[in-house]
Design a protein around this motif. Structure first.
Motif, short mmCIF file in Angstrom:
data_model
loop_
_atom_site.label_atom_id
_atom_site.label_comp_id
_atom_site.label_asym_id
_atom_site.label_seq_id
_atom_site.Cartn_x
_atom_site.Cartn_y
_atom_site.Cartn_z
N LEU A 210 0.86 -1.18 0.00
CA LEU A 210 0.00 0.00 0.00
C LEU A 210 0.90 1.22 0.00
O LEU A 210 1.70 1.42 0.91
CB LEU A 210 -0.90 0.02 1.23
N SER A 211 0.78 2.06 -1.04
CA SER A 211 1.62 3.24 -1.17
C SER A 211 0.83 4.37 -1.78
O SER A 211 -0.06 4.15 -2.61
CB SER A 211 2.83 2.94 -2.05
N GLU A 212 1.19 5.59 -1.41
CA GLU A 212 0.51 6.76 -1.96
C GLU A 212 0.62 6.82 -3.47
O GLU A 212 -0.32 7.25 -4.15
CB GLU A 212 1.09 8.05 -1.36
N GLU A 213 1.74 6.38 -4.03
CA GLU A 213 1.97 6.57 -5.45
C GLU A 213 1.78 5.31 -6.29
O GLU A 213 2.14 5.29 -7.46
CB GLU A 213 3.39 7.12 -5.67
N SER A 214 1.19 4.26 -5.72
CA SER A 214 0.90 3.04 -6.47
C SER A 214 -0.61 2.84 -6.56
O SER A 214 -1.32 3.13 -5.59
CB SER A 214 1.50 1.80 -5.77
N PRO A 215 -1.11 2.33 -7.68
CA PRO A 215 -2.52 1.96 -7.73
C PRO A 215 -2.83 0.95 -6.63
O PRO A 215 -2.05 0.03 -6.38
CB PRO A 215 -2.67 1.34 -9.13
N ASP A 216 -3.95 1.15 -5.96
CA ASP A 216 -4.29 0.26 -4.85
C ASP A 216 -4.71 -1.11 -5.38
O ASP A 216 -5.51 -1.21 -6.30
CB ASP A 216 -5.42 0.86 -4.02
N ASP A 217 -4.14 -2.14 -4.77
CA ASP A 217 -4.46 -3.52 -5.14
C ASP A 217 -5.22 -4.15 -3.99
O ASP A 217 -4.65 -4.35 -2.90
CB ASP A 217 -3.17 -4.29 -5.42
N PRO A 218 -6.49 -4.50 -4.17
CA PRO A 218 -7.28 -5.09 -3.08
C PRO A 218 -6.69 -6.39 -2.54
O PRO A 218 -7.08 -6.83 -1.45
CB PRO A 218 -8.65 -5.34 -3.73
N ALA A 219 -5.74 -6.99 -3.25
CA ALA A 219 -5.11 -8.22 -2.76
C ALA A 219 -4.42 -7.99 -1.42
O ALA A 219 -4.25 -8.94 -0.63
CB ALA A 219 -4.11 -8.74 -3.79
N ARG A 220 -4.04 -6.75 -1.13
CA ARG A 220 -3.37 -6.48 0.15
C ARG A 220 -4.25 -6.83 1.34
O ARG A 220 -3.75 -7.15 2.42
CB ARG A 220 -2.95 -5.01 0.22
N LEU A 221 -5.57 -6.77 1.14
CA LEU A 221 -6.49 -7.00 2.24
C LEU A 221 -6.46 -8.44 2.74
O LEU A 221 -6.85 -8.73 3.87
CB LEU A 221 -7.92 -6.63 1.82
N SER A 222 -5.98 -9.35 1.92
CA SER A 222 -5.87 -10.75 2.33
C SER A 222 -4.46 -11.11 2.81
O SER A 222 -4.19 -12.27 3.13
CB SER A 222 -6.27 -11.67 1.17
N SER A 223 -3.57 -10.13 2.87
CA SER A 223 -2.21 -10.37 3.36
C SER A 223 -2.11 -10.05 4.84
O SER A 223 -2.60 -9.02 5.29
CB SER A 223 -1.21 -9.48 2.59
#
Length: 267
Positions: free
Chosen positions: A73-86
């Motif tokens: 999760l970063s301010e300058e990266s497109p958000d990837d919902p996959a992070r929610l399962s990490s």
């Protein structure tokens, strides 16, 4: 349920973040001497520079290569919902204080954290133009250049030095009017939290909704140093939310932070 990170794991993540933050500083300083290529992100999000984007790419490549099972999760990266399962997620602001960076000031920072099940467990904040590195690992304290840091120890709100923006100090926000504190300002939220953690200031606050990447690393610095940090409502700060914003942050010595919360009229 899987076990929480061991102290050695948190320390290893902290050391990884520190190495990456130092490399980010070298890259950002390189860009600072050249064309910044500034553009506005629109929708009130503020400016972004070539340095923000280059640092973001480098950090993502470096950190995810070292920890391929961690989310991002970063301010300058497109958000990837996959992070929610990490279980563990890197929460990164490549340059916190971009306006200060553009203006040639020294108070911008790289803010890097590892969050586990919503809780920061490792952090690094680096100010390249000051060559100042803050770090923390869960249960192992907080440091500046490897030396332990602690909040100021101030126990009284009146006369406290508090970092915050002018809009947070309007009479109507506070019970009984604005507290009798001395307001100071730096542009980077990460740096504000670090300054509160090391006792240079008694507290910091921002009452607006706040992006997670601005405060994840600094929150751990404050709590590991021995201070307190919550939302403006006094709730625990939990990270890696579907919408990565929190209801502000109030942090500092336990006494001053608690007194600020008590005086807020609308929490």
């Amino acid at each position: 349920m899987a076990e929480a990170a061991l102290p050695t794991e948190a320390a290893a993540d902290r050391d990884l973040l520190c190495e990456a933050a130092l490399e980010a500083g070298r890259l950002a300083r390189f860009h600072a001497r050249r064309d910044l290529k500034v553009r506005d992100k629109g929708d009130g999000q503020g400016p972004v520079t070539a340095a923000d984007l280059a640092v973001d790419r480098m950090l993502r490549e470096t950190l995810t290569a070292a920890r391929p099972d961690y989310g991002w999760l970063s301010e300058e990266s497109p958000d990837d919902p996959a992070r929610l399962s990490s279980r563990r997620v890197f929460v990164v602001d490549p340059i916190d204080g971009t306006r200060a960076f553009i203006a040639g000031e020294t108070s911008w920072a790289h803010s890097l954290a590892v969050v586990e099940d919503g809780v920061p467990v490792a952090a690094a904040i680096y100010l390249p133009m000051k060559d100042r590195l803050y770090a923390a690992a869960l249960g192992q304290g907080a440091t500046r250049e490897g030396w332990p840091i602690a909040p100021s120890g101030r126990a009284v709100l009146d006369g406290a030095e508090v970092l915050g923006a002018k809009p947070a100090f309007r009479d109507e926000i506070w019970r009984g009017g604005v507290p009798a504190v001395r307001r100071r300002w730096v542009s980077s939220l990460a740096f504000r939290l670090a300054l509160a953690a090391e006792g240079r200031f008694d507290a910091m606050l921002t009452l607006r909704d706040t992006w997670e990447w601005d405060i994840a690393a600094g929150t751990l610095l404050v709590t590991e140093a021995g201070g307190a940090a919550t939302t403006r409502a006094g709730d625990a700060l939990r990270f890696n939310n579907p919408a990565p914003k929190l209801a502000g942050v109030v942090a500092g010595t336990r006494a001053v932070q608690g007194a600020l919360l008590t005086r807020l009229a609308h929490r």
